[in-house]
Scaffold this motif. Structure first.
Motif, PDB file in Angstrom:
ATOM      1  N   ALA A  63      -6.163   4.412   2.087  1.00 12.21           N
ATOM      2  CA  ALA A  63      -4.810   3.987   2.863  1.00 12.21           C
ATOM      3  C   ALA A  63      -5.018   2.498   3.167  1.00 12.21           C
ATOM      4  CB  ALA A  63      -5.044   4.644   4.414  1.00 12.21           C
ATOM      5  N   ASP A 114       3.932   4.527   3.886  1.00 12.95           N
ATOM      6  CA  ASP A 114       2.782   3.549   4.510  1.00 12.95           C
ATOM      7  C   ASP A 114       3.089   2.936   5.738  1.00 12.95           C
ATOM      8  OD1 ASP A 114       5.031   2.169   3.440  1.00 12.95           O
ATOM      9  OD2 ASP A 114       3.490   1.175   1.634  1.00 12.95           O
ATOM     10  N   SER A 161      -0.962   3.583   8.028  1.00 12.32           N
ATOM     11  CA  SER A 161      -1.783   2.823   7.398  1.00 12.32           C
ATOM     12  C   SER A 161      -3.181   2.705   7.830  1.00 12.32           C
ATOM     13  CB  SER A 161      -1.283   1.588   7.131  1.00 12.32           C
ATOM     14  OG  SER A 161      -0.910   0.875   8.444  1.00 12.32           O
ATOM     15  N   LEU A 174      -2.810   8.307   2.678  1.00  9.55           N
ATOM     16  CA  LEU A 174      -1.285   8.013   3.144  1.00  9.55           C
ATOM     17  C   LEU A 174      -0.376   9.421   2.868  1.00  9.55           C
ATOM     18  CD1 LEU A 174      -0.828   4.322   1.755  1.00  9.55           C
ATOM     19  CD2 LEU A 174      -0.889   5.008   4.247  1.00  9.55           C
TER      20      LEU A 174
END
Length: 242
Positions: A197, A222, A227, A233
């Protein structure tokens, strides 16, 4: 294979386009190393999906209590399919959330072969676009094991259900072109790079559509706080029946 039952029911069913998503929540531990299930719940709610397959929903030790407590699940706006006995939310860490009101039937908990303990959840979900056979899973780290696990999922679904099947999960495959030979009849969607992520480099999270479904739109979610909420994600695909 063990069997159990989950019950949920579906809203007034406006459109036949369905938004499905997959999200490895890493036991609700974010990139700041804080366990924050309410942050995960905010991400899931913002996804605005009708069906979400979750991975790593339970803690590792003891009785494997849920990393997402009931109050956090309620914040998602979705209903959990009852799959576990005791304090866990999932089976082998897999859980299913659905739009409130959508009916779920014939839940099955499937042990998968391989080097590591892995499993899948199978359920028929009554959607506005007709029945959808869902398989929610988290495949292993070894490609040979993953292919055996995919074959086991297909066998558990049975040939009569494959056309309406959707397989969602962290499939742990780094390649975009290899590793999915057992799914040759499926449209395997890689909506984008979902791991890590902090700097997404790999499309580990996939959604495979049986030949009775088509993809309308797809993506990786995202937006904050996704995030930092997990090391993965969420990915999503809008699907419609053929």
């Amino acid at each position: 294979m063990a069997e159990g039952g989950g019950a949920c029911l579906a809203t007034d069913g406006a459109a036949t386009v369905i938004r499905v998503a997959s999200y490895n929540i890493r036991k609700a531990v974010g990139l700041d190393w804080r366990r924050d299930p309410h942050r995960i719940a905010r991400v899931i709610r913002a996804l605005d999906a009708d069906i979400v397959a979750l991975q790593e929903v339970d803690k590792r030790l003891g009785a494997r209590p849920a990393a997402l407590p009931p109050e956090a699940v309620a914040e998602t706006g979705l209903a959990p399919v009852a799959v576990a006995n005791g304090p866990s939310l999932g089976w082998h860490g897999n859980a299913i959330l659905v739009r409130p009101g959508w009916a779920c039937h014939d839940l099955r908990r499937v042990d998968l072969p391989g080097i590591e303990p892995r499993g899948a959840l199978l359920s028929r979900i009554d959607t506005p676009g007709g029945p959808l056979w869902l398989a929610a899973t988290h495949l292993g780290l070894d490609r040979f094991s993953r292919q055996r696990q995919i074959r086991a999922i297909l066998s558990a679904l049975g040939p009569e259900r494959l056309g309406r099947a959707v397989i969602l999960g962290d499939m742990n495959e780094w390649s975009r072109s290899r590793g999915f030979a057992p799914l040759s009849a499926f449209d395997v969607r890689a909506p984008g790079r979902s791991f890590h992520a902090a700097r997404p480099v790999a499309p580990l999270d996939r959604i495979a559509l049986g030949p009775g479904w088509r993809a309308e739109e797809e993506g990786v979610f995202d937006a904050a706080p996704a995030s930092r909420a997990s090391d993965h994600l969420p990915v999503w695909v809008r699907i419609a029946p053929l």
